[in-house]
Write an enzyme that holds these catalytic residues in place. Structure first.
Site, short mmCIF file in Angstrom:
data_model
loop_
_atom_site.label_atom_id
_atom_site.label_comp_id
_atom_site.label_asym_id
_atom_site.label_seq_id
_atom_site.Cartn_x
_atom_site.Cartn_y
_atom_site.Cartn_z
N SER A 19 33.69 70.98 -33.52
CA SER A 19 34.34 70.67 -34.79
C SER A 19 35.10 69.37 -34.71
CB SER A 19 35.29 71.79 -35.19
OG SER A 19 35.90 71.48 -36.43
N ASN A 21 34.53 77.94 -39.57
CA ASN A 21 34.07 77.36 -40.83
C ASN A 21 34.41 78.25 -42.02
OD1 ASN A 21 33.03 75.41 -39.13
ND2 ASN A 21 31.13 75.19 -40.30
C1 6PG Z 1 33.48 70.91 -38.54
C2 6PG Z 1 32.81 71.16 -39.87
C3 6PG Z 1 31.36 70.82 -39.79
C4 6PG Z 1 30.68 70.61 -41.14
C5 6PG Z 1 30.59 71.87 -41.95
C6 6PG Z 1 30.43 71.62 -43.42
O1 6PG Z 1 34.05 71.86 -38.02
O2 6PG Z 1 33.43 69.78 -38.07
O3 6PG Z 1 32.95 72.51 -40.21
O4 6PG Z 1 30.73 71.77 -39.00
O5 6PG Z 1 31.29 69.59 -41.84
O6 6PG Z 1 29.46 72.55 -41.48
O7 6PG Z 1 30.02 72.81 -43.97
P1 6PG Z 1 29.48 72.97 -45.43
O8 6PG Z 1 28.43 71.92 -45.64
O9 6PG Z 1 28.92 74.34 -45.46
O10 6PG Z 1 30.66 72.79 -46.32
#
Ligand code: 6PG
Length: 472
Positions: free
Chosen positions: A131, A189
């Site tokens: 993340s 998430n």
């Molecule tokens: C992170 C985010 C990353 C991504 C998400 C967006 O932790 O860096 O969560 O994994 O930006 O998957 O998710 P959505 O497209 O479902 O909003």
């Protein structure tokens, strides 16, 4: 680096793979990258700059041959089929003991399948949530690895070097067996969706409901980030609200379409929570409000047919007082959302035999990741004190923090109801609290109804056994 072996291999030199490889090189980890696109493979070395132990190649044979054994390589390719395709193409070149780490947002049952399939060939497979987006990958993400504990030792020095640090502690640790890493990232998430929805509801109440100006809105989030709400998502919201659109001169956010998209991790969190019977209503609401946002044409029509006349007529005289109540309400709802997600992790750990330690999860979420926030240190301490804590709401300090703020969230929700403003994630966060702290719930009546129409039987509070009544 032409004759020396590389410490780590990176497959897929897109945004995440490239930045993580550069981060490794910055920390002296010799890394070789593989991408079928010669431009991407070539750019890696140039971008790293002279003297860095990094190289890119388009040849899988050369890539695998160049990594020290047992080999450690990471895939940063889109989740789903591409992961299986890349594994299939590399497998003939690998040897028992080698480790493949999938750094994407893979669906956790896929990871379990891959762990089993590859174990038959002596290859260790790790699912690792990462993340922090592009910046995180480049300068320090939060990393959530799960897989074989012994094999993790081969990965540990590299991961600890590149992860974000909080008070010198790296935001990475071995989390547990099988798909533990992907599961933890999935719930991360889900919480991310929940908090983003809470922020969106806050913005909506202030802007659409109470006519706050752009400057006032921006100031609220900037000021909140100096308080116990300090977090990445509050911080970036202040920055987003400040940004002007070059075309219209308006705030950019006001010209962005309100149809939200998603890649699925929030939905998976809710779906699996239902399978585990883990209530996560704030996350559920966040998922369904993104779904609701898609019905633009219908909403436009309904707005004409079912108008909300209370909107726009701002009647709040004491704006500072209201913002204070809202800040406390937000804190309440945010902590409730974390509590729901952490409780889901606890149940999942039992159901899937992950062996998760929630104090470690809270620890590695304190930095680098999207849901990093100062309150995670409190959560970590709560689980440190009692690793078996069933729910964060049962920690005396956290519980008191919420009790002290409950009137704030109630008054904010009353205001929202009066103004016809949708605040479902706030409401769900409060209802979760109210239900969780209810010694009795009205589900006795539900049991009676089930027995009435379906002879499903019920249990009594004063006698053992199952009972059925002829109700009519
Ligand atoms: C992170 C985010 C990353 C991504 C998400 C967006 O932790 O860096 O969560 O994994 O930006 O998957 O998710 P959505 O497209 O479902 O909003």
């Amino acid at each position: 680096m032409n004759n020396t072996l590389y410490e780590f291999g990176m497959v897929g030199l897109g945004v995440m793979g490239r930045n993580l490889a550069l981060n490794m090189a910055d920390h002296g980890v010799a890394v070789i990258g593989l991408d079928l696109d010669p431009e991407k493979a070539g750019a890696l070395e140039t971008e790293a700059g002279a003297g860095k132990p990094v190289r890119g190649t388009t040849s899988a044979e050369e890539f695998v041959k160049s990594i020290r054994r047992p080999r450690a390589l990471m895939l940063l390719v889109p989740a789903g089929k591409p992961v299986d395709m890349v594994i299939a193409s590399l497998l003939p070149l690998l040897e028992p003991g080698d480790i493949i780490v999938d750094g994407g947002n893979s669906y956790f049952p896929d990871t379990d399948r891959r762990v089993t399939e590859l174990a038959e060939k002596g290859i260790h497979f790790f699912g690792m949530g990462i993340s922090g987006g592009e910046k995180g990958a480049r300068f320090g993400p939060s990393m959530m690895p799960g897989g074989n504990r012994e094999a993790y030792e081969r990965l540990r020095p590299t991961f600890e070097a590149v992860a974000a640090k909080v008070n010198g502690e790296p935001c990475v640790t071995y989390l547990g067996n099988g798909s533990a890493g992907n599961y933890v990232k999935m719930v991360h998430n889900g919480i991310e969706y929940g908090i983003m929805q809470l922020i969106a509801e806050t913005y909506d109440l202030l802007k659409r409901g109470l006519n706050f100006s752009d400057e006032e809105l921006q100031a609220v989030f900037e000021q909140w980030n100096q308080t116990e709400l300090q977090s990445f998502l509050i911080e970036i919201t202040g920055e987003i609200l400040k940004k002007e659109d070059e075309v219209t001169g308006k705030r950019l956010v006001s010209v962005i379409s309100d149809r939200a998209r998603s890649k699925g991790t929030g939905k998976w969190t809710s779906q699996n929570a239902m399978d585990l019977q883990a209530p996560v209503p704030s996350i559920d609401m966040a998922v369904l409000m993104r779904d609701m946002s898609k019905y633009k044409e219908e909403r436009v029509e309904a707005a004409k047919l079912l108008p909300n006349h209370t909107l726009g007529a701002s009647t709040v005289a004491q704006r500072d007082e209201l913002v204070n109540h809202l800040r406390n309400a937000f804190y309440f709802a945010m902590v409730s959302t974390y509590a729901q997600g952490m409780a889901q992790l606890r149940l999942a750990s039992e159901a899937y035999n992950y062996g998760l330690q929630l104090q470690e999860v809270a620890k590695i979420w304190r930095g680098g990741c999207i849901i990093r926030a100062v309150c995670l240190e409190d959560f970590r301490q709560a689980y440190d004190k009692n690793p078996e804590l069933p729910n964060l709401l049962l920690d005396p300090k956290i519980g008191k923090d919420l009790l002290d703020r409950q009137q704030d969230i109630r008054s904010i929700l009353k205001l929202a109801i009066d103004k016809g403003m949708p605040m479902p994630a706030f409401m769900a966060s409060l209802s979760y609290f109210d239900a969780y702290r209810s010694e009795t719930l009205p589900t006795n009546l539900i049991q009676a109804q089930r027995d009435y129409f379906g002879a499903h039987t019920y249990e009594r509070i004063d006698q053992e056994g199952l009972f059925h009544t002829q109700w009519s």
